[in-house]
Design a protein around this motif. Structure first.
Motif, short mmCIF file in Angstrom:
data_model
loop_
_atom_site.label_atom_id
_atom_site.label_comp_id
_atom_site.label_asym_id
_atom_site.label_seq_id
_atom_site.Cartn_x
_atom_site.Cartn_y
_atom_site.Cartn_z
N MET A 1 0.83 -1.28 -0.04
CA MET A 1 -0.06 -0.21 0.01
C MET A 1 0.84 1.18 0.06
SD MET A 1 -3.02 1.10 2.82
CE MET A 1 -1.90 1.51 4.11
N GLN A 2 0.61 2.06 -0.84
CA GLN A 2 1.18 3.22 -1.06
C GLN A 2 0.48 4.60 -0.76
OE1 GLN A 2 3.04 3.54 -4.66
NE2 GLN A 2 4.80 2.37 -4.22
N VAL A 3 0.93 5.71 -0.08
CA VAL A 3 -0.03 6.72 0.31
C VAL A 3 0.05 7.70 -0.93
CG1 VAL A 3 -0.27 8.83 1.69
CG2 VAL A 3 0.63 6.32 2.68
N ASP A 4 -0.93 8.26 -1.55
CA ASP A 4 -1.11 9.20 -2.48
C ASP A 4 -0.44 10.26 -2.27
OD1 ASP A 4 -3.14 11.25 -1.93
OD2 ASP A 4 -4.42 9.45 -1.47
N ASP A 5 0.12 11.12 -3.45
CA ASP A 5 0.93 12.28 -3.14
C ASP A 5 0.11 13.33 -2.34
OD1 ASP A 5 3.00 11.03 -4.46
OD2 ASP A 5 2.25 12.04 -6.43
N ASP A 6 -1.05 13.60 -2.45
CA ASP A 6 -1.87 14.58 -1.83
C ASP A 6 -2.00 14.31 -0.46
OD1 ASP A 6 -2.59 15.80 -4.21
OD2 ASP A 6 -4.48 14.91 -4.46
N SER A 7 -1.79 13.11 0.02
CA SER A 7 -1.94 12.72 1.38
C SER A 7 -0.67 12.78 2.01
CB SER A 7 -2.56 11.39 1.72
OG SER A 7 -3.95 11.33 1.18
N VAL A 8 0.60 12.68 1.43
CA VAL A 8 1.60 12.73 1.85
C VAL A 8 2.07 13.80 2.50
CG1 VAL A 8 4.18 12.46 1.22
CG2 VAL A 8 2.65 10.83 0.22
N GLY A 9 1.88 15.27 1.69
CA GLY A 9 2.00 16.25 2.31
C GLY A 9 1.06 16.61 3.81
N VAL A 11 0.03 14.19 5.80
CA VAL A 11 0.53 13.50 6.75
C VAL A 11 1.84 13.82 7.23
CG1 VAL A 11 1.61 11.08 7.19
CG2 VAL A 11 -0.72 11.20 6.10
N LEU A 12 2.90 14.46 6.51
CA LEU A 12 3.99 14.84 6.92
C LEU A 12 3.85 16.16 7.75
CD1 LEU A 12 6.35 14.40 3.73
CD2 LEU A 12 6.56 13.29 6.02
N ASN A 13 2.95 16.91 7.41
CA ASN A 13 2.81 17.93 8.19
C ASN A 13 2.17 17.83 9.60
OD1 ASN A 13 3.37 19.97 6.32
ND2 ASN A 13 1.30 20.38 5.54
N ARG A 14 1.20 16.89 9.68
CA ARG A 14 1.06 16.44 10.91
C ARG A 14 1.93 15.67 11.80
NH1 ARG A 14 -4.48 14.16 8.32
NH2 ARG A 14 -5.96 16.19 9.08
N LEU A 15 2.83 14.78 11.30
CA LEU A 15 4.08 14.33 11.90
C LEU A 15 4.92 15.39 12.39
CD1 LEU A 15 4.62 11.00 9.83
CD2 LEU A 15 3.44 11.19 12.04
N ARG A 17 4.10 18.55 12.98
CA ARG A 17 3.48 19.15 14.06
C ARG A 17 3.61 18.34 15.52
NH1 ARG A 17 -1.73 19.41 12.43
NH2 ARG A 17 -1.16 20.82 10.82
N ALA A 18 3.49 17.11 15.47
CA ALA A 18 3.55 15.94 16.49
C ALA A 18 5.00 16.03 16.97
CB ALA A 18 3.04 14.80 16.01
N GLN A 19 5.72 16.08 16.32
CA GLN A 19 7.31 15.96 16.49
C GLN A 19 7.61 17.46 17.51
OE1 GLN A 19 10.41 16.30 13.48
NE2 GLN A 19 11.74 15.16 14.33
N GLY A 20 7.18 18.46 16.93
CA GLY A 20 7.03 19.66 17.79
C GLY A 20 6.58 19.60 19.14
N GLN A 21 5.29 19.19 18.97
CA GLN A 21 4.54 19.00 20.54
C GLN A 21 5.51 18.16 21.28
OE1 GLN A 21 1.00 17.92 18.55
NE2 GLN A 21 -0.11 19.61 19.12
N LEU A 22 5.78 17.06 20.62
CA LEU A 22 6.51 16.11 21.80
C LEU A 22 7.84 16.75 22.27
CD1 LEU A 22 6.69 13.21 22.97
CD2 LEU A 22 7.89 12.44 20.73
N LYS A 55 -5.08 9.10 8.32
CA LYS A 55 -5.05 9.80 6.90
C LYS A 55 -4.21 8.58 5.88
CE LYS A 55 -5.27 13.19 3.94
NZ LYS A 55 -6.41 13.87 3.71
N ILE A 56 -3.42 7.79 6.51
CA ILE A 56 -2.59 6.99 5.78
C ILE A 56 -3.54 5.81 5.53
CG2 ILE A 56 -0.78 5.12 5.92
CD1 ILE A 56 0.91 7.11 7.58
#
Length: 88
Positions: A1-9, A11-15, A17-22, A55-56
């Motif tokens: 399973m691959q994530v479509d290009d629209d979702s990659v951006g 997902v990366l933004n959410r990750l 943001r989570a990294q900054g919150q952590l 999202k993934i």
């Protein structure tokens, strides 16, 4: 399973943001902040990670349906169920 290009951006933004919150949670612990504040931020990190995972999975389901329509073997219901349960 691959994530479509629209979702990659997204997902990366959410990750990111989570990294900054952590990182913020770690700083809060090091600074001796109140437990309530730390737990609130940990919950926010957890929600951000969950949303990235959902999202993934949603992207994968769309791809799976498109592949099934094209005649390739779709992801089984059991595989989809395991993905959802992994996020629960």
């Amino acid at each position: 399973m691959q994530v479509d290009d629209d979702s990659v951006g997204a997902v990366l933004n959410r990750l990111r943001r989570a990294q900054g919150q952590l990182a913020g949670v770690i700083a809060m612990i090091e600074a001796g902040r109140e437990c309530k504040d730390i737990v609130t931020q940990l919950a926010a990190v957890s929600r951000a990670l969950d949303r990235a995972g959902f999202k993934i999975v949603a992207s994968g389901m769309r791809q799976c349906m498109a592949v099934a329509d094209a005649g390739a073997p779709p992801m089984s219901e059991a595989e989809l169920e395991r993905l959802f349960l992994a996020l629960a």
